[in-house]
Design a protein around this motif. Structure first.
Motif, PDB file in Angstrom:
ATOM      1  N   GLY A  70       0.736  -1.057   0.162  1.00  0.00           N
ATOM      2  CA  GLY A  70       0.044  -0.077  -0.272  1.00  0.00           C
ATOM      3  C   GLY A  70       0.844   1.244  -0.193  1.00  0.00           C
ATOM      4  O   GLY A  70       0.678   2.386  -0.437  1.00  0.00           O
ATOM      5  N   CYS A  71       1.905   1.007   0.607  1.00  0.00           N
ATOM      6  CA  CYS A  71       2.830   2.506   1.001  1.00  0.00           C
ATOM      7  C   CYS A  71       4.029   1.734   0.431  1.00  0.00           C
ATOM      8  O   CYS A  71       4.493   1.122  -0.169  1.00  0.00           O
ATOM      9  CB  CYS A  71       2.233   3.343   2.334  1.00  0.00           C
ATOM     10  N   TYR A  75       8.069  -2.400   0.664  1.00  0.00           N
ATOM     11  CA  TYR A  75       9.672  -2.523   0.173  1.00  0.00           C
ATOM     12  C   TYR A  75      10.014  -2.560   1.335  1.00  0.00           C
ATOM     13  O   TYR A  75      11.583  -2.721   1.551  1.00  0.00           O
ATOM     14  CB  TYR A  75       9.853  -0.729  -0.254  1.00  0.00           C
ATOM     15  N   GLU A  78      13.220  -5.814   1.710  1.00  0.00           N
ATOM     16  CA  GLU A  78      14.879  -5.238   0.754  1.00  0.00           C
ATOM     17  C   GLU A  78      15.698  -5.119   1.641  1.00  0.00           C
ATOM     18  O   GLU A  78      16.956  -5.477   2.250  1.00  0.00           O
ATOM     19  CB  GLU A  78      14.555  -4.878  -0.229  1.00  0.00           C
ATOM     20  N   ALA A  99       5.466  -5.603  -5.216  1.00  0.00           N
ATOM     21  CA  ALA A  99       5.156  -4.464  -5.631  1.00  0.00           C
ATOM     22  C   ALA A  99       4.335  -4.050  -4.749  1.00  0.00           C
ATOM     23  O   ALA A  99       3.737  -2.670  -4.939  1.00  0.00           O
ATOM     24  CB  ALA A  99       5.123  -4.405  -7.096  1.00  0.00           C
ATOM     25  N   LYS A 101       1.076  -5.434  -3.849  1.00  0.00           N
ATOM     26  CA  LYS A 101       0.240  -5.896  -4.162  1.00  0.00           C
ATOM     27  C   LYS A 101       0.647  -7.860  -3.744  1.00  0.00           C
ATOM     28  O   LYS A 101       1.057  -7.751  -4.357  1.00  0.00           O
ATOM     29  CB  LYS A 101      -0.235  -6.077  -5.785  1.00  0.00           C
ATOM     30  N   MET A 263      -6.746   7.301  -2.574  1.00  0.00           N
ATOM     31  CA  MET A 263      -5.254   7.814  -2.036  1.00  0.00           C
ATOM     32  C   MET A 263      -4.490   6.737  -1.658  1.00  0.00           C
ATOM     33  O   MET A 263      -5.505   4.564  -0.982  1.00  0.00           O
ATOM     34  CB  MET A 263      -5.262   8.745  -0.737  1.00  0.00           C
ATOM     35  N   GLY A 264      -3.254   6.350  -0.975  1.00  0.00           N
ATOM     36  CA  GLY A 264      -2.769   5.121  -0.827  1.00  0.00           C
ATOM     37  C   GLY A 264      -2.591   4.976   0.782  1.00  0.00           C
ATOM     38  O   GLY A 264      -3.487   5.371   1.651  1.00  0.00           O
ATOM     39  N   THR A 294       3.199   8.954   5.542  1.00  0.00           N
ATOM     40  CA  THR A 294       2.569   9.390   4.623  1.00  0.00           C
ATOM     41  C   THR A 294       1.546  10.219   4.343  1.00  0.00           C
ATOM     42  O   THR A 294       0.864  11.415   3.571  1.00  0.00           O
ATOM     43  CB  THR A 294       4.031   8.815   2.997  1.00  0.00           C
ATOM     44  N   PRO A 295       0.804   8.838   3.298  1.00  0.00           N
ATOM     45  CA  PRO A 295      -0.096   8.543   3.670  1.00  0.00           C
ATOM     46  C   PRO A 295      -1.028   9.007   4.554  1.00  0.00           C
ATOM     47  O   PRO A 295      -2.171  10.035   4.153  1.00  0.00           O
ATOM     48  CB  PRO A 295      -0.635   7.063   3.229  1.00  0.00           C
TER      49      PRO A 295
ATOM     50  N   LEU B  81       2.151  -1.936 -12.550  1.00  0.00           N
ATOM     51  CA  LEU B  81       2.241  -2.101 -11.183  1.00  0.00           C
ATOM     52  C   LEU B  81       4.054  -2.161 -10.874  1.00  0.00           C
ATOM     53  O   LEU B  81       3.732  -2.113  -9.460  1.00  0.00           O
ATOM     54  CB  LEU B  81       2.147  -3.916 -10.936  1.00  0.00           C
ATOM     55  N   LYS B  82       5.087  -1.859 -11.879  1.00  0.00           N
ATOM     56  CA  LYS B  82       6.750  -1.708 -10.718  1.00  0.00           C
ATOM     57  C   LYS B  82       6.888  -0.735 -11.251  1.00  0.00           C
ATOM     58  O   LYS B  82       8.158   0.077 -11.132  1.00  0.00           O
ATOM     59  CB  LYS B  82       7.496  -2.614 -11.315  1.00  0.00           C
ATOM     60  N   GLN B  84       5.033   2.949  -9.983  1.00  0.00           N
ATOM     61  CA  GLN B  84       4.032   3.538  -8.521  1.00  0.00           C
ATOM     62  C   GLN B  84       4.237   4.726  -8.537  1.00  0.00           C
ATOM     63  O   GLN B  84       5.893   5.086  -8.660  1.00  0.00           O
ATOM     64  CB  GLN B  84       3.876   2.635  -7.547  1.00  0.00           C
ATOM     65  N   CYS B  86       4.797   8.195  -5.347  1.00  0.00           N
ATOM     66  CA  CYS B  86       4.401   8.108  -3.680  1.00  0.00           C
ATOM     67  C   CYS B  86       3.075   8.605  -3.279  1.00  0.00           C
ATOM     68  O   CYS B  86       2.364   8.574  -3.943  1.00  0.00           O
ATOM     69  CB  CYS B  86       5.501   9.537  -3.774  1.00  0.00           C
ATOM     70  N   ALA B  87       3.073   7.669  -1.775  1.00  0.00           N
ATOM     71  CA  ALA B  87       1.326   8.598  -1.689  1.00  0.00           C
ATOM     72  C   ALA B  87       1.455   9.448  -1.619  1.00  0.00           C
ATOM     73  O   ALA B  87      -0.456  10.108  -1.732  1.00  0.00           O
ATOM     74  CB  ALA B  87       1.519   7.132  -0.030  1.00  0.00           C
ATOM     75  N   LEU B 217      12.982  -2.065  -5.947  1.00  0.00           N
ATOM     76  CA  LEU B 217      12.110  -1.724  -5.629  1.00  0.00           C
ATOM     77  C   LEU B 217      11.021  -1.275  -6.645  1.00  0.00           C
ATOM     78  O   LEU B 217      10.663  -1.951  -7.965  1.00  0.00           O
ATOM     79  CB  LEU B 217      13.018  -0.864  -6.371  1.00  0.00           C
ATOM     80  N   TYR B 218       9.922  -0.312  -6.095  1.00  0.00           N
ATOM     81  CA  TYR B 218       8.440  -0.477  -7.399  1.00  0.00           C
ATOM     82  C   TYR B 218       8.208   0.906  -7.256  1.00  0.00           C
ATOM     83  O   TYR B 218       7.024   1.396  -8.330  1.00  0.00           O
ATOM     84  CB  TYR B 218       7.330  -0.861  -6.612  1.00  0.00           C
ATOM     85  N   TRP B 219       8.830   2.149  -7.485  1.00  0.00           N
ATOM     86  CA  TRP B 219       8.372   3.270  -7.338  1.00  0.00           C
ATOM     87  C   TRP B 219       9.398   3.556  -8.935  1.00  0.00           C
ATOM     88  O   TRP B 219      10.944   3.621  -8.578  1.00  0.00           O
ATOM     89  CB  TRP B 219       8.806   4.628  -6.694  1.00  0.00           C
TER      90      TRP B 219
END
Lengths: 345, 293
Positions: A70-71, A75, A78, A99, A101, A263-264, A294-295, B81-82, B84, B86-87, B217-219
């Motif tokens: 979601g936000c 991540y 990693e 990613a 989801k 929104m996120g 952040t959201p 999908l990969k 995205q 920032c919120a 990384l997905y942003w």
């Protein structure tokens, strides 16, 4: 997170041929460890999870699972893996989410990697039981939250909940689980409560981790219950895993005046819930989040506006690694005094 | 008719496209450079924990409110999908709509749910009562011009890699380094010390290269920045990570990258308390280190 380790443990210990270790309960040592090795302005759940990972590794675990999305939750894994490897730990960390989801293929592959003899049908069967367990737990938690502030004999709810969860761990099939749930729900209803006519109702909204891990919000719900307040909380695992999309759709439809786009993370649900709480005449709203979420930061002005439109008091708590507990208690007490005075008027 | 475009966040990715698009219809665009006044205004409207870039954005809106008929704020959610965003980017429209009393033009880009850029522009044009045929034509023209312009910029940036001065790669989101307030101090100081500045956002197809440093990384824009490090690792002398406090993406991504690279780096975190002397000292000492190495 809270009592949810029980269905998780139940699920994994039944489908996988590995030893399951429950991470030790979160203490102030956990967060100290976590924030020591975390980057400067990362959000607090990162510190908590990193801290409990270190504690688990110290106790001898060698496989870690991480999921979230979601936000920037998605991540985490990693960087956490890199930090822990730099510290010299040897382990495998699997991220079940792609990613941000959910990814069924990835989950299946990971499970196959951990246990080659994994049986899909057995897995689905126990998954079904675990899902039901979560749903029942959430329903009972809801009831407890509504009534725990008014119990006649202190601690009777906690005692019964503990007993129920112990029984839950040993169920064999969905039917016996259902019977157990019905039996205990009846018992919960039999517990004597003393609800006055004019009691206070407060809604708790905000960021998911801080809401659901009682240590990270300094047992805010318990504190509220001690003031004889009925508590409403929407975020639970049932919502996060199964109802997420439905609530988001509902949210966009219901609060068009304040919100046009999704929104996120849970931000848009929070806007909707704020509106719900205002419309159902709750006496106050408590918004809690970890610092730098952040959201939530993005929607706080919107939530503020809704609350002022409906003239409902709202208080914001932002929790970090070294928030002082006394400060929070003082603010909460002041908030309680204020809504009580409003009610009397 | 005047359309206000806040010179922050989206501006640095889309402004050229918007300008060429609205030029076709002879619509005037208004925007201002960031200065202290705008930051003070932004601080007034923003909540305390918002990142500096978002505060600047709100400051721009506050300045634009009575100087134009519409303000343009799209919602860009993802490019797949990969890829995205920032919120913060997804709450901009609703934030402005609730905080200010102003007419807003908006469109949505969400490739996962099949809303591409053309559809977005059509939606944008419809709000101004333009004909779909004209919109499509103008969009395609704008795209061609935009690509040409980007190519030029990328050429200039890539050519800098062959310069014989000290070459420093600035890893930062476009809305920070090209900003008139945050980025300018750093650019000025670096040119003062005879350094060649290379921008991480002005390269071709660097997103795929980010895989070598971080495979989850997905942003979209973080990927571009990290990819640039992989691309010109051999040719540069040092890296400056420029972050606004408290950027959610950079807090994780930069930490991971810093642990993996073996180049000299400087991690600059900027808050609105501006201490130009502090930044100058840090850049000076960083350049000194590079020269001695």
């Amino acid at each position: 997170m809270a009592n949810y380790y029980i269905p998780a443990k139940y699920l994994f210990s039944n489908i996988l041929n590995v030893d399951i270790m429950i991470a030790p309960f979160i203490t102030s040592k956990t967060i100290e460890l976590g924030s020591k090795y975390s980057p400067d302005f990362v959000c607090t759940p990162f510190k908590y999870t990193l801290g409990s990972m270190i504690e688990a590794l110290d106790n001898g675990a060698n496989i870690l699972l991480q999921f979230g999305g979601g936000c920037r939750y998605g991540y985490y894994s990693e960087l956490q893996e890199k930090i822990l490897k730099d510290l010299g730990y040897k382990f495998e960390l699997y991220n079940l989410i792609n990613a941000g989801k959910a990814d069924v293929k990835r989950i299946y592959k990971t499970i196959k990697k951990i246990d080659k003899k994994f049986n899909v049908f057995k897995g689905l069967y126990y998954l079904f039981i675990a899902i039901n367990m979560v749903k029942y737990m959430d329903k009972i938690d809801d009831y407890i939250r509504q009534n725990i502030g008014f119990e006649v004999k202190k601690g009777s709810f906690d005692k019964l909940l503990k007993e129920m969860l112990e029984k839950f761990e040993t169920v064999k099939n969905p039917f016996s689980l259902y019977v157990l749930y019905k039996k205990y729900f009846k018992k919960f209803k039999q517990i004597k409560i003393n609800k006055p006519n004019n009691y206070l109702k407060v809604g708790v909204i905000g960021e998911l981790y801080t809401l659901m891990e009682p240590f990270s919000n300094y047992y805010l719900e318990k504190e509220l219950a001690s003031f004889n307040i009925e508590i409403k909380r929407f975020t639970n695992v049932d919502y996060l895993l199964f109802n997420n999309k439905k609530v988001h759709k509902k949210a966009l439809k219901n609060s068009k005046k304040y919100m046009k786009y999704k929104m996120g993370a849970d931000a848009s649900s929070n806007v909707y819930w704020t509106k719900y709480l205002c419309e159902h005449k709750y006496d106050g709203i408590i918004h809690i989040k970890s610092s730098f979420c952040t959201p939530e930061i993005g929607v706080m002005p919107i939530i503020d506006k809704i609350a002022s439109d409906y003239d409902i008091p709202i208080i914001y708590f932002s929790f970090d690694a070294n928030t002082s507990e006394i400060g929070i208690k003082t603010r909460l007490e002041a908030f309680y005094d204020m809504i009580e005075m409003r009610k009397k008027r | 008719m005047k359309i206000g475009i806040p010179k922050a966040l989206y501006y640095y990715y889309y402004f050229e496209k918007w300008r060429y698009f609205f030029d076709e219809f002879n619509i005037e665009l208004v925007s201002f450079d960031t200065d202290r006044e705008i930051i003070a205004k932004g601080n007034y409207y923003a909540s305390s924990e918002m990142c500096l870039s978002l505060k600047i954005f709100l400051g721009h809106i506050a300045k634009l409110v009575d100087k134009c008929d519409y303000i343009l704020i799209p919602k860009v959610d993802n490019y797949g999908l990969k890829d995205q965003m920032c919120a913060n980017f997804s709450c901009l429209y609703d934030l402005v709509n609730n905080l200010f009393d102003v007419k807003i033009l908006t469109y949505e880009i969400d490739y996962i749910h099949n809303l591409n850029e053309l559809k977005g522009f059509i939606k944008l044009g419809k709000q101004l009562n333009l004909k779909i045929k004209d919109i499509k034509k103008a969009y395609h023209k704008a795209c061609i011009k935009f690509n040409k312009k980007m190519k030029e910029k990328i050429m200039i940036n890539t050519n800098k890699l062959d310069s014989c001065n000290k070459k420093i790669l600035i890893v930062s989101h476009a809305y920070n380094i090209h900003d008139n307030y945050i980025g300018k101090i750093i650019k000025d100081n670096l040119t003062k010390f005879n350094c060649e500045i290379i921008y991480s956002d002005l390269f071709n197809n660097t997103s795929d290269l980010s895989f070598y440093l971080s495979n989850e990384l997905y942003w979209k824009y973080s990927k571009q920045n990290i990819g640039a490090i992989v691309l010109c690792k051999e040719k540069i002398d040092g890296i400056i990570f420029l972050t606004t406090f408290p950027c959610g993406l950079d807090s994780l991504v930069n930490e991971l990258v810093i642990r993996k690279i073996d180049k000299p780096y400087l991690n600059l975190v900027i808050d609105d308390l501006d201490a130009e002397a502090g930044i100058e000292t840090r850049i000076e000492s960083f350049v000194d280190i590079l020269e001695q190495a």
